[in-house]
Motif scaffolding. Structure first.
Motif, PDB file in Angstrom:
ATOM      1  N   LEU A   1     -84.583   2.400 -19.483  1.00  0.00           N
ATOM      2  CA  LEU A   1     -84.623   3.077 -20.849  1.00  0.00           C
ATOM      3  C   LEU A   1     -84.364   2.061 -21.881  1.00  0.00           C
ATOM      4  O   LEU A   1     -84.906   2.545 -23.107  1.00  0.00           O
ATOM      5  CB  LEU A   1     -83.720   4.406 -20.815  1.00  0.00           C
ATOM      6  CG  LEU A   1     -84.299   5.436 -19.823  1.00  0.00           C
ATOM      7  CD1 LEU A   1     -83.109   6.617 -19.821  1.00  0.00           C
ATOM      8  CD2 LEU A   1     -85.719   6.087 -20.061  1.00  0.00           C
ATOM      9  N   ALA A   2     -83.652   1.264 -21.607  1.00  0.00           N
ATOM     10  CA  ALA A   2     -83.222  -0.006 -22.856  1.00  0.00           C
ATOM     11  C   ALA A   2     -84.403  -0.765 -22.907  1.00  0.00           C
ATOM     12  O   ALA A   2     -84.276  -1.556 -23.904  1.00  0.00           O
ATOM     13  CB  ALA A   2     -81.761  -0.469 -22.403  1.00  0.00           C
ATOM     14  N   ALA A   3     -85.385  -0.991 -22.225  1.00  0.00           N
ATOM     15  CA  ALA A   3     -86.200  -1.953 -22.138  1.00  0.00           C
ATOM     16  C   ALA A   3     -86.885  -2.286 -23.580  1.00  0.00           C
ATOM     17  O   ALA A   3     -87.332  -1.202 -24.270  1.00  0.00           O
ATOM     18  CB  ALA A   3     -87.385  -1.782 -21.053  1.00  0.00           C
ATOM     19  N   GLY A   4     -86.665  -3.306 -24.165  1.00  0.00           N
ATOM     20  CA  GLY A   4     -87.464  -3.418 -25.447  1.00  0.00           C
ATOM     21  C   GLY A   4     -86.501  -3.269 -26.669  1.00  0.00           C
ATOM     22  O   GLY A   4     -86.801  -3.730 -27.812  1.00  0.00           O
ATOM     23  N   ALA A   5     -85.282  -2.640 -26.597  1.00  0.00           N
ATOM     24  CA  ALA A   5     -84.319  -2.364 -27.277  1.00  0.00           C
ATOM     25  C   ALA A   5     -83.320  -3.643 -27.638  1.00  0.00           C
ATOM     26  O   ALA A   5     -82.839  -4.026 -26.679  1.00  0.00           O
ATOM     27  CB  ALA A   5     -83.508  -1.253 -27.204  1.00  0.00           C
ATOM     28  N   PRO A   6     -83.433  -4.356 -28.814  1.00  0.00           N
ATOM     29  CA  PRO A   6     -82.741  -5.314 -29.122  1.00  0.00           C
ATOM     30  C   PRO A   6     -80.842  -4.963 -29.003  1.00  0.00           C
ATOM     31  O   PRO A   6     -80.083  -5.732 -28.910  1.00  0.00           O
ATOM     32  CB  PRO A   6     -82.877  -5.650 -30.790  1.00  0.00           C
ATOM     33  CG  PRO A   6     -83.265  -4.509 -31.303  1.00  0.00           C
ATOM     34  CD  PRO A   6     -83.988  -3.808 -30.163  1.00  0.00           C
ATOM     35  N   ALA A   7     -80.750  -3.613 -29.255  1.00  0.00           N
ATOM     36  CA  ALA A   7     -79.139  -3.105 -29.204  1.00  0.00           C
ATOM     37  C   ALA A   7     -79.398  -1.819 -28.658  1.00  0.00           C
ATOM     38  O   ALA A   7     -80.080  -1.080 -28.818  1.00  0.00           O
ATOM     39  CB  ALA A   7     -78.648  -3.079 -30.488  1.00  0.00           C
ATOM     40  N   VAL A   8     -78.285  -1.791 -27.668  1.00  0.00           N
ATOM     41  CA  VAL A   8     -77.995  -0.427 -27.047  1.00  0.00           C
ATOM     42  C   VAL A   8     -76.499  -0.158 -27.402  1.00  0.00           C
ATOM     43  O   VAL A   8     -75.762  -0.734 -27.731  1.00  0.00           O
ATOM     44  CB  VAL A   8     -78.069  -0.333 -25.579  1.00  0.00           C
ATOM     45  CG1 VAL A   8     -79.628  -0.618 -25.175  1.00  0.00           C
ATOM     46  CG2 VAL A   8     -77.082  -1.325 -24.994  1.00  0.00           C
ATOM     47  N   SER A   9     -76.203   1.300 -27.497  1.00  0.00           N
ATOM     48  CA  SER A   9     -74.908   1.585 -27.539  1.00  0.00           C
ATOM     49  C   SER A   9     -74.210   2.635 -26.475  1.00  0.00           C
ATOM     50  O   SER A   9     -75.365   3.415 -25.984  1.00  0.00           O
ATOM     51  CB  SER A   9     -74.673   2.493 -28.870  1.00  0.00           C
ATOM     52  OG  SER A   9     -73.306   3.164 -28.914  1.00  0.00           O
ATOM     53  N   VAL A  10     -73.075   2.442 -26.218  1.00  0.00           N
ATOM     54  CA  VAL A  10     -72.634   3.168 -24.802  1.00  0.00           C
ATOM     55  C   VAL A  10     -71.220   3.956 -25.399  1.00  0.00           C
ATOM     56  O   VAL A  10     -70.740   3.249 -26.209  1.00  0.00           O
ATOM     57  CB  VAL A  10     -72.530   2.082 -23.792  1.00  0.00           C
ATOM     58  CG1 VAL A  10     -73.783   1.668 -23.246  1.00  0.00           C
ATOM     59  CG2 VAL A  10     -71.553   1.092 -23.926  1.00  0.00           C
ATOM     60  N   PHE A  11     -70.730   4.625 -24.363  1.00  0.00           N
ATOM     61  CA  PHE A  11     -69.664   5.345 -24.518  1.00  0.00           C
ATOM     62  C   PHE A  11     -68.494   4.816 -23.247  1.00  0.00           C
ATOM     63  O   PHE A  11     -68.833   4.154 -22.666  1.00  0.00           O
ATOM     64  CB  PHE A  11     -69.699   6.714 -24.644  1.00  0.00           C
ATOM     65  CG  PHE A  11     -68.631   7.446 -25.330  1.00  0.00           C
ATOM     66  CD1 PHE A  11     -67.678   6.937 -26.534  1.00  0.00           C
ATOM     67  CD2 PHE A  11     -67.982   8.532 -24.756  1.00  0.00           C
ATOM     68  CE1 PHE A  11     -66.587   7.756 -26.918  1.00  0.00           C
ATOM     69  CE2 PHE A  11     -66.905   8.936 -25.216  1.00  0.00           C
ATOM     70  CZ  PHE A  11     -66.272   8.851 -26.275  1.00  0.00           C
ATOM     71  N   VAL A  12     -67.457   5.596 -23.427  1.00  0.00           N
ATOM     72  CA  VAL A  12     -66.360   5.144 -22.326  1.00  0.00           C
ATOM     73  C   VAL A  12     -66.861   5.149 -20.743  1.00  0.00           C
ATOM     74  O   VAL A  12     -66.131   4.221 -19.934  1.00  0.00           O
ATOM     75  CB  VAL A  12     -65.163   6.097 -22.173  1.00  0.00           C
ATOM     76  CG1 VAL A  12     -64.479   5.936 -23.595  1.00  0.00           C
ATOM     77  CG2 VAL A  12     -65.469   7.551 -22.276  1.00  0.00           C
ATOM     78  N   ASN A  13     -67.984   6.101 -20.229  1.00  0.00           N
ATOM     79  CA  ASN A  13     -68.047   5.934 -18.757  1.00  0.00           C
ATOM     80  C   ASN A  13     -69.494   5.426 -18.696  1.00  0.00           C
ATOM     81  O   ASN A  13     -70.051   5.713 -17.296  1.00  0.00           O
ATOM     82  CB  ASN A  13     -67.993   7.520 -18.331  1.00  0.00           C
ATOM     83  CG  ASN A  13     -66.325   8.007 -18.485  1.00  0.00           C
ATOM     84  OD1 ASN A  13     -65.439   7.007 -18.152  1.00  0.00           O
ATOM     85  ND2 ASN A  13     -66.181   9.065 -18.763  1.00  0.00           N
ATOM     86  N   ASP A  14     -69.882   5.013 -19.470  1.00  0.00           N
ATOM     87  CA  ASP A  14     -71.424   4.139 -19.346  1.00  0.00           C
ATOM     88  C   ASP A  14     -71.061   2.781 -18.095  1.00  0.00           C
ATOM     89  O   ASP A  14     -69.887   2.459 -18.397  1.00  0.00           O
ATOM     90  CB  ASP A  14     -71.840   3.735 -20.517  1.00  0.00           C
ATOM     91  CG  ASP A  14     -72.625   4.774 -21.274  1.00  0.00           C
ATOM     92  OD1 ASP A  14     -73.813   5.175 -20.792  1.00  0.00           O
ATOM     93  OD2 ASP A  14     -71.899   5.381 -21.926  1.00  0.00           O
ATOM     94  N   ASP A  15     -71.950   2.677 -17.392  1.00  0.00           N
ATOM     95  CA  ASP A  15     -71.711   1.463 -16.376  1.00  0.00           C
ATOM     96  C   ASP A  15     -72.260   0.150 -17.126  1.00  0.00           C
ATOM     97  O   ASP A  15     -73.540   0.072 -17.135  1.00  0.00           O
ATOM     98  CB  ASP A  15     -72.413   1.932 -15.145  1.00  0.00           C
ATOM     99  CG  ASP A  15     -72.288   0.617 -14.170  1.00  0.00           C
ATOM    100  OD1 ASP A  15     -71.700  -0.337 -14.452  1.00  0.00           O
ATOM    101  OD2 ASP A  15     -73.068   0.942 -13.185  1.00  0.00           O
ATOM    102  N   VAL A  16     -71.486  -0.633 -17.554  1.00  0.00           N
ATOM    103  CA  VAL A  16     -72.104  -2.139 -18.115  1.00  0.00           C
ATOM    104  C   VAL A  16     -71.323  -3.018 -17.224  1.00  0.00           C
ATOM    105  O   VAL A  16     -70.882  -4.000 -17.834  1.00  0.00           O
ATOM    106  CB  VAL A  16     -71.649  -1.916 -19.594  1.00  0.00           C
ATOM    107  CG1 VAL A  16     -72.563  -3.165 -20.394  1.00  0.00           C
ATOM    108  CG2 VAL A  16     -71.291  -0.783 -20.530  1.00  0.00           C
TER     109      VAL A  16
END
Ligand code: NAI
Length: 331
Positions: free
Chosen positions: A42-57
């Motif tokens: 879902l992030a494909a093509g986005a220069p920036a993504v934002s996440v919170f505490v339980n997202d898996d990075v």
């Protein structure tokens, strides 16, 4: 126009983010799913993504983000233990965070848990609504004169220590860095064994690191005063959940308040009232009358949400513009 896609976006964030983005000229896309391997496309093509505490990075997610053209991951929180910083650096992704959106919000919630748990407000509220005006089981203790141990006196713990001092507790603190203001108040910096042995209540306000993982384990609990109150608004894995369950069963732990839980990623931030909770340890914690749990809401004030939104948007604009953000997370 700069674009930012927000994973784990919640309705209570939208208004403040829309306002911040309009002011700073950024386009936002709100995505309900948490970021992980299955949602990263879902992030494909986005220069920036934002996440919170339980997202898996983690590393595989970072690899996929980089392949999709993402150059910046903006955390909408202070803690960054869910990000593989080595992998981010290796893939040229800059990680930014919001280091101090409202330490007051978290410190005040910590105090709310201490006071609410001690005076059994969670039980009293239900009893009175049920027409049960009996007071048995609702006996608390005066905080004045008790010893409070604060583990971590950074932005949040500093305020917690000060609040407890104003309640006329003797305040002990553990932190590799001593705060002059707290020292001037009379807060005593001690080593962890002393804090564990002498505190009537212990509040965890340090970050989760390899060193602090399971800081409260069976040995630590055994070294505490019988009947101790433990409060955790830091990160779930500061506490070994099985050990605290044993401590609660034996009475060694007198009461426990949690805003964070080791396995919260599978539970928190969603309405699961129609589901069967299959986390037996969490379900066991819910059975204790002397356990008070909130679902990672210590940060949740209007002021904190506004600060999170404006700092996040500003962080992303800075990074995408090629400048170095002061809120960049170093490897
Ligand atoms: P901070 O970075 O300002 O302070 C952390 C303090 O902990 C520092 O003074 C550091 O020296 C100390 N510390 C590090 N290792 C330690 C150790 N082994 N023993 C004792 N102290 C140690 O961070 P801040 O803003 O005060 O936040 C603390 C933590 O609170 C964050 O890392 C985050 O995990 C958690 N948090 C929870 C929120 C919630 O909604 N429940 C919201 C925001 C933060």
């Amino acid at each position: 126009m700069n674009e930012l896609r927000l994973f784990s976006a919640k309705p209570y964030e939208v208004r403040t983010f829309d306002r911040a983005a309009a002011e700073l000229g950024m386009s936002l896309t709100y995505l309900e799913p948490r970021l992980d391997r299955s949602t990263v496309e879902l992030a494909a093509g986005a220069p920036a993504v934002s996440v919170f505490v339980n997202d898996d990075v983690s590393a595989p997610v970072i690899e996929a983000l980089a392949a999709g053209g993402t150059r910046c991951v903006a955390l909408r929180c202070a803690g960054f233990n869910n990000v593989d910083l080595e992998a981010a650096a290796a893939h040229g992704i800059t990680v930014v965070r919001v280091p101090a959106y409202s330490p007051n919000a978290v410190a005040e919630h910590t105090l709310a848990l201490i006071l609410g748990l001690n005076r059994h407000i969670h039980r009293a509220y239900n009893r009175v609504r049920d027409g049960n005006f009996a007071l048995d089981g609702l006996v608390g203790f005066d905080l004045a004169g008790k010893t409070a141990g604060v583990v971590g006196t950074g932005r949040i713990g500093l305020i917690v220590a000060r609040l407890l001092w104003h309640l006329r507790c003797r305040v002990l603190a553990v932190d590799p860095f001593q705060d002059d203001h707290l020292l001037a108040l009379g807060v005593e910096y001690v080593d962890l064994p002393t804090l564990l042995a002498e505190s009537d209540l212990i509040t965890l306000n340090c970050p989760l690191t390899p060193e602090t993982h399971h800081l409260v384990d069976a040995d630590a609990i055994g070294a505490m005063k019988p009947g101790v109150m433990i409060v955790n608004t830091g990160r779930g894995a500061l506490i070994d959940t099985s050990a605290v369950i044993d401590g609660l069963k034996s009475g060694q732990i007198g009461s426990l308040a949690l805003d964070v839980y080791e396995e919260e990623a599978a539970l928190f931030f969603e309405d699961r009232s129609d589901e069967i909770i299959d986390d037996d340890q969490f379900a066991r914690l819910l059975t204790f009358p002397n356990v008070l749990i909130t679902a990672h809401q210590a940060f949740l004030t209007h002021e904190a949400l506004a600060a999170i939104a404006s700092t996040t948007v500003d962080n992303v604009i800075t990074v995408l513009g090629g400048a170095v953000s002061p809120n960049q997370v170093a490897r």
